[in-house]
Design a protein around this motif. Sequence first.
Motif, PDB file in Angstrom:
ATOM      1  N   GLU A 103       0.686  -0.452  35.847  1.00  0.00           N
ATOM      2  CA  GLU A 103       0.323   0.816  35.196  1.00  0.00           C
ATOM      3  C   GLU A 103      -0.931   0.663  34.337  1.00  0.00           C
ATOM      4  O   GLU A 103      -1.742   1.587  34.242  1.00  0.00           O
TER       5      GLU A 103
ATOM      6  N   GLN B 108      -3.810   0.737  36.678  1.00  0.00           N
ATOM      7  CA  GLN B 108      -3.970   2.108  37.165  1.00  0.00           C
ATOM      8  C   GLN B 108      -4.618   2.991  36.097  1.00  0.00           C
ATOM      9  O   GLN B 108      -5.476   3.824  36.405  1.00  0.00           O
TER      10      GLN B 108
ATOM     11  N   GLY C  93      -8.174   4.659  36.850  1.00  0.00           N
ATOM     12  CA  GLY C  93      -8.299   6.115  36.835  1.00  0.00           C
ATOM     13  C   GLY C  93      -9.250   6.588  35.757  1.00  0.00           C
ATOM     14  O   GLY C  93     -10.077   7.489  35.979  1.00  0.00           O
TER      15      GLY C  93
ATOM     16  N   LEU D 240     -12.763   8.554  36.362  1.00  0.00           N
ATOM     17  CA  LEU D 240     -12.931   9.848  35.688  1.00  0.00           C
ATOM     18  C   LEU D 240     -14.209   9.851  34.849  1.00  0.00           C
ATOM     19  O   LEU D 240     -14.960  10.833  34.827  1.00  0.00           O
TER      20      LEU D 240
ATOM     21  N   THR E 270     -14.235  12.302  40.087  1.00  0.00           N
ATOM     22  CA  THR E 270     -13.348  12.946  39.117  1.00  0.00           C
ATOM     23  C   THR E 270     -11.976  13.209  39.714  1.00  0.00           C
ATOM     24  O   THR E 270     -10.941  12.968  39.076  1.00  0.00           O
TER      25      THR E 270
ATOM     26  N   GLY F 195      -8.601  11.515  38.530  1.00  0.00           N
ATOM     27  CA  GLY F 195      -7.530  12.399  38.086  1.00  0.00           C
ATOM     28  C   GLY F 195      -6.238  12.165  38.844  1.00  0.00           C
ATOM     29  O   GLY F 195      -5.145  12.215  38.261  1.00  0.00           O
ATOM     30  N   VAL F 196      -6.345  11.877  40.134  1.00  0.00           N
ATOM     31  CA  VAL F 196      -5.136  11.608  40.941  1.00  0.00           C
ATOM     32  C   VAL F 196      -4.437  10.350  40.449  1.00  0.00           C
ATOM     33  O   VAL F 196      -3.212  10.312  40.305  1.00  0.00           O
TER      34      VAL F 196
ATOM     35  N   LEU G  43      -4.527   9.009  37.449  1.00  0.00           N
ATOM     36  CA  LEU G  43      -3.931   9.246  36.150  1.00  0.00           C
ATOM     37  C   LEU G  43      -2.719  10.176  36.277  1.00  0.00           C
ATOM     38  O   LEU G  43      -1.705   9.999  35.567  1.00  0.00           O
ATOM     39  N   ALA G  44      -2.804  11.168  37.178  1.00  0.00           N
ATOM     40  CA  ALA G  44      -1.678  12.080  37.370  1.00  0.00           C
ATOM     41  C   ALA G  44      -0.466  11.334  37.933  1.00  0.00           C
ATOM     42  O   ALA G  44       0.670  11.580  37.527  1.00  0.00           O
ATOM     43  N   GLU G  45      -0.708  10.418  38.868  1.00  0.00           N
ATOM     44  CA  GLU G  45       0.400   9.632  39.417  1.00  0.00           C
ATOM     45  C   GLU G  45       1.061   8.799  38.327  1.00  0.00           C
ATOM     46  O   GLU G  45       2.282   8.622  38.325  1.00  0.00           O
TER      47      GLU G  45
ATOM     48  N   VAL H 154       1.189   9.573  35.096  1.00  0.00           N
ATOM     49  CA  VAL H 154       1.922  10.460  34.190  1.00  0.00           C
ATOM     50  C   VAL H 154       3.220  10.965  34.829  1.00  0.00           C
ATOM     51  O   VAL H 154       4.264  11.050  34.189  1.00  0.00           O
ATOM     52  N   LEU H 155       3.133  11.292  36.136  1.00  0.00           N
ATOM     53  CA  LEU H 155       4.288  11.883  36.822  1.00  0.00           C
ATOM     54  C   LEU H 155       5.289  10.858  37.320  1.00  0.00           C
ATOM     55  O   LEU H 155       6.393  11.237  37.758  1.00  0.00           O
TER      56      LEU H 155
END
Length: 241
Positions: free
Chosen positions: A71, A74, A78, A82, A228, A232-233, A235-237, A239-240
């Motif tokens: 993580e 990652q 990310g 970005l 970007t 963003g993908v 970082l979104a992965e 977070v989710l």
Amino acid sequence: MDGQLMTFTAVAAGMVALPGADFAVVVRQALDSRRAGVAAALGVAGGLLVHTALAVAGLAAVLVAVPTLFETVQLLGGGYLLYLGIRSLSAAARQWSAACAERPAAAAQDGPAGDTPAGNTAPARDVPAHGPRPCATARRSTAHSLRQGFLTNALNPKAPVLFLSLLPQFVPAGQPPLPRTLVLAAIVVVMAAVWFPAVALLVDRLGGQLRRPPVARALEAATGTLLTVLGGVLLAELVLA
């Protein structure tokens, strides 16, 4: 060359040539200069060397087995993509603003045809011999481009996982894994060391067309958007997850 090695070579070629963050960074740097593009390309190859070496050494398995470490990589990867994407989009926005500001100024300077006194001609504007390079107002150093290419690839958290899962599939049963995986890793790195500099040289070769202000602004915006989105993908992965 055995069948498995030929299959791996084809798979590796597709992986290396697939447009992504590495491709976008090399193109963006090559629009600045040939040297910057080649340096970024070699940086990408250096990042792949790190990933393949980790996979061969088995250290990539540690990255997969320790979620916090994965993580962290990652998050760094990310965030870096970005950052690069936002910088590219900001540069494209500045170029669009500058272009819009230049149009009325140029019109005012030229004036109506009848306002120019007889015998006088407007001074010719200085135009670079090879066309403008609007993607970089200040040339980036070779070390900066090399570092940017390396970090873009090295901070990709999915690369070690990919190589860790891919390389063992092409080691024939009963054959010592280390020599075989070293060969497979070398194939990937050599392909990257050939492909990405070739992309940089092609972009530089087409520089007269690609550096035309409208095209260059569009390319800057496109690479910025791609970086970007990819950042963003990631970082979104995170977070989710």
